[in-house]
Scaffold this motif. Sequence first.
Motif, PDB file in Angstrom:
ATOM      1  N   GLU A  34      48.270  28.827  33.464  1.00 41.49           N
ATOM      2  CA  GLU A  34      46.879  29.480  34.226  1.00 41.49           C
ATOM      3  C   GLU A  34      46.652  30.637  33.078  1.00 41.49           C
ATOM      4  OE1 GLU A  34      46.958  29.962  38.386  1.00 41.49           O
ATOM      5  OE2 GLU A  34      44.700  30.373  38.185  1.00 41.49           O
ATOM      6  N   THR A  35      47.727  31.574  33.031  1.00 38.77           N
ATOM      7  CA  THR A  35      47.472  32.777  32.643  1.00 38.77           C
ATOM      8  C   THR A  35      47.948  32.873  31.067  1.00 38.77           C
ATOM      9  OG1 THR A  35      49.462  33.489  33.041  1.00 38.77           O
ATOM     10  CG2 THR A  35      47.673  34.044  34.484  1.00 38.77           C
ATOM     11  N   GLN A  73      53.910  38.496  38.356  1.00 34.35           N
ATOM     12  CA  GLN A  73      53.302  37.398  39.060  1.00 34.35           C
ATOM     13  C   GLN A  73      54.431  37.015  40.143  1.00 34.35           C
ATOM     14  OE1 GLN A  73      52.945  32.989  37.670  1.00 34.35           O
ATOM     15  NE2 GLN A  73      50.828  33.813  37.807  1.00 34.35           N
ATOM     16  N   LYS A 105      42.419  36.800  47.659  1.00 35.23           N
ATOM     17  CA  LYS A 105      42.935  37.682  46.693  1.00 35.23           C
ATOM     18  C   LYS A 105      43.918  38.489  47.478  1.00 35.23           C
ATOM     19  CE  LYS A 105      41.949  41.380  43.608  1.00 35.23           C
ATOM     20  NZ  LYS A 105      40.985  42.637  43.642  1.00 35.23           N
ATOM     21  N   SER A 131      42.325  38.169  35.858  1.00 33.44           N
ATOM     22  CA  SER A 131      41.120  37.477  36.409  1.00 33.44           C
ATOM     23  C   SER A 131      41.401  36.130  36.537  1.00 33.44           C
ATOM     24  CB  SER A 131      40.188  37.545  35.050  1.00 33.44           C
ATOM     25  OG  SER A 131      40.718  36.925  33.971  1.00 33.44           O
ATOM     26  N   SER A 132      42.891  35.728  36.446  1.00 31.55           N
ATOM     27  CA  SER A 132      43.275  34.452  36.885  1.00 31.55           C
ATOM     28  C   SER A 132      44.726  34.746  37.541  1.00 31.55           C
ATOM     29  CB  SER A 132      43.225  33.219  36.018  1.00 31.55           C
ATOM     30  OG  SER A 132      43.924  33.686  35.130  1.00 31.55           O
ATOM     31  N   GLY A 133      45.140  33.818  38.197  1.00 34.31           N
ATOM     32  CA  GLY A 133      46.394  33.747  38.803  1.00 34.31           C
ATOM     33  C   GLY A 133      47.062  34.479  40.145  1.00 34.31           C
ATOM     34  N   ASN A 134      45.690  34.482  40.861  1.00 35.04           N
ATOM     35  CA  ASN A 134      45.593  35.269  42.307  1.00 35.04           C
ATOM     36  C   ASN A 134      44.819  34.208  43.200  1.00 35.04           C
ATOM     37  OD1 ASN A 134      43.038  36.597  42.666  1.00 35.04           O
ATOM     38  ND2 ASN A 134      43.478  37.155  40.401  1.00 35.04           N
ATOM     39  N   LYS A 135      45.479  33.951  44.123  1.00 34.15           N
ATOM     40  CA  LYS A 135      44.997  32.687  45.086  1.00 34.15           C
ATOM     41  C   LYS A 135      45.808  32.487  46.209  1.00 34.15           C
ATOM     42  CE  LYS A 135      46.950  29.604  41.707  1.00 34.15           C
ATOM     43  NZ  LYS A 135      46.913  28.488  40.661  1.00 34.15           N
ATOM     44  N   ASN A 217      42.851  37.449  29.996  1.00 34.79           N
ATOM     45  CA  ASN A 217      42.914  37.440  31.131  1.00 34.79           C
ATOM     46  C   ASN A 217      42.094  38.512  31.896  1.00 34.79           C
ATOM     47  OD1 ASN A 217      44.635  35.270  32.491  1.00 34.79           O
ATOM     48  ND2 ASN A 217      46.044  35.975  30.705  1.00 34.79           N
TER      49      ASN A 217
END
Length: 232
Positions: A34-35, A73, A105, A131-135, A217
């Motif tokens: 993803e990142t 992460q 988030k 901007s990605s990798g948080n969910k 990212n």
Amino acid sequence: MRTAYGLVALGAAGIPAPERLALEARAVAIVDQETGFTFSETKAAATLTSNIVYRIATPANVPAGQPYDIVLQVIAPTSLGWVGLAWGGSMIRNPLTVAYPNGQKPTVSSRWATGHSTPQAYTGATYTPLSSGNKSNGTHWQYTVKCTGCTTYTGSAGATRIDPLSTRRLGFACAAGKVSNPSSTTSSIPVHDVYNYITHDFSAGANPNFEALLQRNGVSGGGAETGNTTRL
Ligand code: HEM
Ligand SMILES: *[C@@H]1O[C@H](CO)[C@@H](O)[C@H](O)[C@H]1NC(C)=O
Ligand SMILES: *[C@@H]1O[C@H](CO)[C@@H](O)[C@H](O)[C@H]1NC(C)=O
Ligand SMILES: CC(=O)N[C@H]1CO[C@H](CO)[C@@H](O)[C@@H]1O
């Protein structure tokens, strides 16, 4: 993709020798699709049946003695109300990265403890979400942040710098209890149910293209703090 580094001796039948498993760090390099970062991954037992996954990406070729940014992460089971990482390997006088779920988030909070009591806000470390990798989903919540100030600080042992090529003991802690104000970085947090230690090999998470991956990212680079890493 997983690359198991050759730290665990495999016997003829491919079964790890048990006496070595208990003693040696098992560095695992993970490429997060993803990142795009390569992370060094260590799993920490949160309960008998669940782990917290800690992943740290470093810039490759950090000049000797220079401070540097990392990307952290963390993947936590939904049963946990907060999880923390203690960069100096104990609770007191080192950067603490505390996080808690907050809708889609997670909130990441910079803390510092001067005793075995609620840690206070710490301005010496700053966190920038990628901007990605948080969910979050039905089983886990996850965040991915750049940290400036996690690997260099002045603590109980004086000026401290984590060598990006080293293996270090880090502390972690977690609690099932929820924090009172999950959207706030200064929320009060309930005391941990569990604390323990992980042995983390930073060198397995080196990224020659650290700056370019940060930009991919949505995060601008750390300037001098990432040393002479590859730039766009
Ligand atoms: C919510 C407020 C907190 C309180 C009241 C608290 C309290 C304590 C106490 C009383 C101990 C000693 C336990 C014993 O000796 O048996 C301890 C140990 C520990 N705590 Fe916390 N804690 C808090 C938050 C945190 C956070 C956010 C972290 C982040 C990682 C953390 C990490 C640790 C670790 C690694 C230990 C092991 C012993 C040490 O390193 O000093 N704690 N805590
Ligand atoms: C970065 O690279 C340049 C050119 O190679 C060099 O002059 C400089 O000393 C390096 N900076 C650090 C902090 O190592
Ligand atoms: C839930 O999220 C975690 C962490 O991001 C991931 O590993 C897992 O595969 C996800 N589960 C589902 C069913 O999507
Ligand atoms: C604020 C923020 O960084 N949000 C991002 C978290 O990650 C998801 C994907 O995992 C992005 O869609 C959000 O923009």
